[in-house]
Write a protein that holds these residues in place. Structure first.
Motif, short mmCIF file in Angstrom:
data_model
loop_
_atom_site.label_atom_id
_atom_site.label_comp_id
_atom_site.label_asym_id
_atom_site.label_seq_id
_atom_site.Cartn_x
_atom_site.Cartn_y
_atom_site.Cartn_z
N THR A 1 0.83 -1.20 0.00
CA THR A 1 0.00 0.00 0.00
C THR A 1 0.86 1.25 0.00
O THR A 1 0.53 2.25 -0.66
CB THR A 1 -0.93 0.00 1.22
OG1 THR A 1 -1.66 -1.23 1.26
CG2 THR A 1 -1.93 1.15 1.14
N ALA A 2 1.98 1.24 0.74
CA ALA A 2 2.89 2.38 0.74
C ALA A 2 3.45 2.64 -0.66
O ALA A 2 3.56 3.79 -1.09
CB ALA A 2 4.02 2.15 1.74
N ALA A 3 3.80 1.59 -1.36
CA ALA A 3 4.33 1.75 -2.73
C ALA A 3 3.27 2.33 -3.66
O ALA A 3 3.57 3.17 -4.52
CB ALA A 3 4.82 0.41 -3.25
N ILE A 4 2.02 1.90 -3.48
CA ILE A 4 0.94 2.44 -4.30
C ILE A 4 0.71 3.92 -3.99
O ILE A 4 0.51 4.74 -4.90
CB ILE A 4 -0.34 1.60 -4.09
CG1 ILE A 4 -0.18 0.26 -4.81
CG2 ILE A 4 -1.58 2.34 -4.58
CD1 ILE A 4 -1.32 -0.69 -4.61
N ALA A 5 0.75 4.27 -2.71
CA ALA A 5 0.61 5.68 -2.34
C ALA A 5 1.72 6.52 -2.95
O ALA A 5 1.49 7.63 -3.44
CB ALA A 5 0.60 5.82 -0.82
N ALA A 6 2.95 5.99 -2.92
CA ALA A 6 4.07 6.72 -3.51
C ALA A 6 3.85 6.93 -5.01
O ALA A 6 4.14 8.02 -5.54
CB ALA A 6 5.36 5.96 -3.26
N TYR A 7 3.32 5.92 -5.68
CA TYR A 7 3.01 6.08 -7.11
C TYR A 7 1.96 7.16 -7.32
O TYR A 7 2.11 8.03 -8.19
CB TYR A 7 2.52 4.74 -7.67
CG TYR A 7 2.10 4.81 -9.12
CD1 TYR A 7 3.00 4.61 -10.14
CD2 TYR A 7 0.77 5.09 -9.46
CE1 TYR A 7 2.62 4.69 -11.48
CE2 TYR A 7 0.37 5.17 -10.79
CZ TYR A 7 1.30 4.97 -11.79
OH TYR A 7 0.91 5.06 -13.11
N ASN A 8 0.91 7.13 -6.52
CA ASN A 8 -0.18 8.10 -6.68
C ASN A 8 0.26 9.53 -6.38
O ASN A 8 -0.31 10.49 -6.91
CB ASN A 8 -1.35 7.72 -5.79
CG ASN A 8 -2.05 6.44 -6.25
OD1 ASN A 8 -1.97 6.07 -7.42
ND2 ASN A 8 -2.72 5.76 -5.32
N LEU A 9 1.28 9.69 -5.53
CA LEU A 9 1.75 11.02 -5.14
C LEU A 9 2.94 11.49 -5.97
O LEU A 9 3.49 12.57 -5.71
CB LEU A 9 2.12 11.03 -3.66
CG LEU A 9 0.92 10.98 -2.70
CD1 LEU A 9 1.36 10.60 -1.30
CD2 LEU A 9 0.19 12.32 -2.69
N THR A 10 3.33 10.72 -6.97
CA THR A 10 4.49 11.08 -7.81
C THR A 10 4.42 12.50 -8.38
O THR A 10 5.43 13.20 -8.44
CB THR A 10 4.65 10.06 -8.95
OG1 THR A 10 4.86 8.77 -8.40
CG2 THR A 10 5.82 10.42 -9.85
N PRO A 11 3.23 13.01 -8.80
CA PRO A 11 3.20 14.36 -9.38
C PRO A 11 3.50 15.49 -8.40
O PRO A 11 3.64 16.64 -8.82
CB PRO A 11 1.76 14.48 -9.92
CG PRO A 11 1.26 13.08 -10.03
CD PRO A 11 1.92 12.35 -8.91
N PHE A 12 3.60 15.20 -7.10
CA PHE A 12 3.73 16.26 -6.10
C PHE A 12 5.11 16.18 -5.42
O PHE A 12 5.33 15.33 -4.55
CB PHE A 12 2.62 16.14 -5.05
CG PHE A 12 1.24 16.26 -5.64
CD1 PHE A 12 0.70 17.50 -5.92
CD2 PHE A 12 0.50 15.12 -5.92
CE1 PHE A 12 -0.58 17.60 -6.46
CE2 PHE A 12 -0.77 15.22 -6.47
CZ PHE A 12 -1.30 16.47 -6.75
N PRO A 13 6.02 17.06 -5.79
CA PRO A 13 7.39 16.99 -5.24
C PRO A 13 7.46 17.27 -3.74
O PRO A 13 8.44 16.88 -3.09
CB PRO A 13 8.14 18.05 -6.04
CG PRO A 13 7.09 18.97 -6.59
CD PRO A 13 5.88 18.12 -6.80
N LYS A 14 6.45 17.93 -3.17
CA LYS A 14 6.48 18.25 -1.74
C LYS A 14 5.86 17.15 -0.89
O LYS A 14 5.68 17.33 0.32
CB LYS A 14 5.77 19.58 -1.48
CG LYS A 14 6.47 20.79 -2.10
CD LYS A 14 5.66 22.06 -1.92
CE LYS A 14 5.61 22.51 -0.48
NZ LYS A 14 4.92 23.82 -0.33
N ALA A 15 5.54 16.03 -1.50
CA ALA A 15 4.96 14.90 -0.77
C ALA A 15 5.91 13.73 -0.79
O ALA A 15 6.48 13.39 -1.83
CB ALA A 15 3.62 14.51 -1.39
#
Length: 395
Positions: free
Chosen positions: A132-146
């Motif tokens: 789930t953490a890896a999926i969240a990281a993928y979903n947040l890829t467009p946001f450099p501050k996340a």
């Protein structure tokens, strides 16, 4: 989804295949689709992974709109994920409080973290489950501050972080089946940890709307939220993200509009009285927040019976907090006589609404043996403690 399946899905081949699939069609021949993809040389594991994601993306449109087409999901993560329009309201709380760095502890697939990052807040998201953490990281890829950390919420370093959002895991998946965790004591992270953070920083905690009210800390703001008639969450706010003087709130979102009813605490119920010309069914968020009495007094209405969430009045009221019905007639509460009354009116299609009576509407509808070309709505409830059957129409 296990780790091996995720690795295949996140490969260039996997992402190209997923993004190239047509929109999910539940009526399509899945066996044929699998066979076609296998003939193209894709492994059985990859085909299963991309088809599972295509199905989840289709379901996710209800929560994430067009964004769903570019996200990844898990079954449990999607079930618990916050709708994007509601997550935006959460993010707005932190932004208005002047908090520029938020920890999303137990971020799931990253729905709330997306909303926080979208209003240009710095986000440290954490998730204990590796996949789930890896999926969240993928979903947040467009946001450099996340950033996403693969850590339990309790182990996240919080130095320099101004506020925290927590959505404790309330579902578990085993053998491909997702189920709700019934006991709040088993949530992860625990509610003791979640609410204990309020001693260090402003905190928001998302809970299920039916959560036992005894777990709500004294002095916090409890806000129930409904979306298009469905109560979706209880958000508990503490510290600078809670509004002064607001202990109970019912936020009602319908389409692009929203309205809110607030009070310092649970409101006292309105007096009970006889049936008026109109019947009102408060929105579920108003019922959960126990603000029915305030709603009644604001609209010249009264309770139809003690402990039952129906209001009645002699005037038509247009309120975002209740659905209104014009009372057309009283029908016999006795089932045999009710069947005769409906037959006399040639009612063949019947909507049955009920509160405060022990009846299964589907089973009752069968026993009523409806015939005819008319349609109607009846309400089975109590008036001043007595069983009543009311013929109504929506206003």
């Amino acid at each position: 989804m296990d780790r091996a399946e995720l690795v295949e899905l996140l490969s260039p081949e996997g992402l190209r295949l997923l993004d190239g699939l047509p929109e999910w069609d539940s009526k399509a021949d899945i066996v044929r689709t699998v066979a076609d993809l296998r003939r193209q040389g894709h492994s059985a594991g990859l085909v299963a992974a991309v088809l599972s994601q295509a199905k989840l993306r289709s379901r996710a449109r209800a929560k994430f709109g067009e964004f769903a087409a570019h996200m990844l999901f898990t079954e449990a993560g999607l079930e618990q994920a916050t709708r994007l329009n509601v997550a935006a309201l959460h993010a707005g709380r932190f932004a208005r409080a002047g908090i520029d760095h938020v920890a999303d502890l137990g971020c799931g697939i990253g729905g709330d973290a997306l909303a926080l990052a979208a209003v240009e807040l710095e986000v440290t998201a954490a998730e204990a489950d590796e996949v789930t953490a890896a999926i969240a990281a993928y979903n947040l890829t467009p946001f450099p501050k996340a950033e996403v950390l693969h850590l339990p919420a309790e182990e996240v370093p919080l130095g320099g972080i101004g506020g925290a959002w927590l959505d404790p895991a309330r579902r578990t998946t085993s053998g491909g089946t997702t189920r709700r965790i019934a006991d709040a004591a088993d949530y992860s992270p625990s509610l003791d940890f979640a609410f204990g953070l309020a001693e260090r920083m402003p905190v928001g905690v998302k809970l299920g709307p039916g959560t036992d009210r005894d777990v709500i800390p004294a002095g916090s703001e409890a806000q129930w939220v409904s979306v298009d008639g469905d109560v979706v969450e209880l958000a508990v706010w503490q510290g600078a993200v809670a509004r002064p003087g607001v202990g109970r709130a019912a936020l009602v979102i319908r389409g692009d509009g929203a309205a809110e009813l607030t009070a310092p605490a649970d409101s006292e119920d309105a007096p009970v009285g006889p049936l008026g010309d109109y019947l009102y069914e408060p929105d579920g968020a108003v019922i959960r927040a126990r603000l029915i009495g305030d709603l009644a007094r604001a609209n010249g209405a009264w309770m139809l019976s003690d402990g039952i969430a129906y209001l009645t009045a002699d005037a038509a009221v247009d309120s975002p907090f209740a659905r209104g019905f014009r009372v057309l007639d009283r029908l016999p509460a006795d089932e045999r006589q009710l069947r005769q009354a409906l037959a006399a009116r040639r009612i063949g299609t019947l909507e049955i609404k009920k509160r405060g009576v022990d009846v299964d509407p589907a089973a009752l509808r069968t026993r009523l043996k409806l015939r005819g070309d008319e349609s109607a709505t009846i309400v089975l409830t109590r008036e001043e403690g007595r069983h009543v059957a009311l013929l109504v129409e929506r206003i």
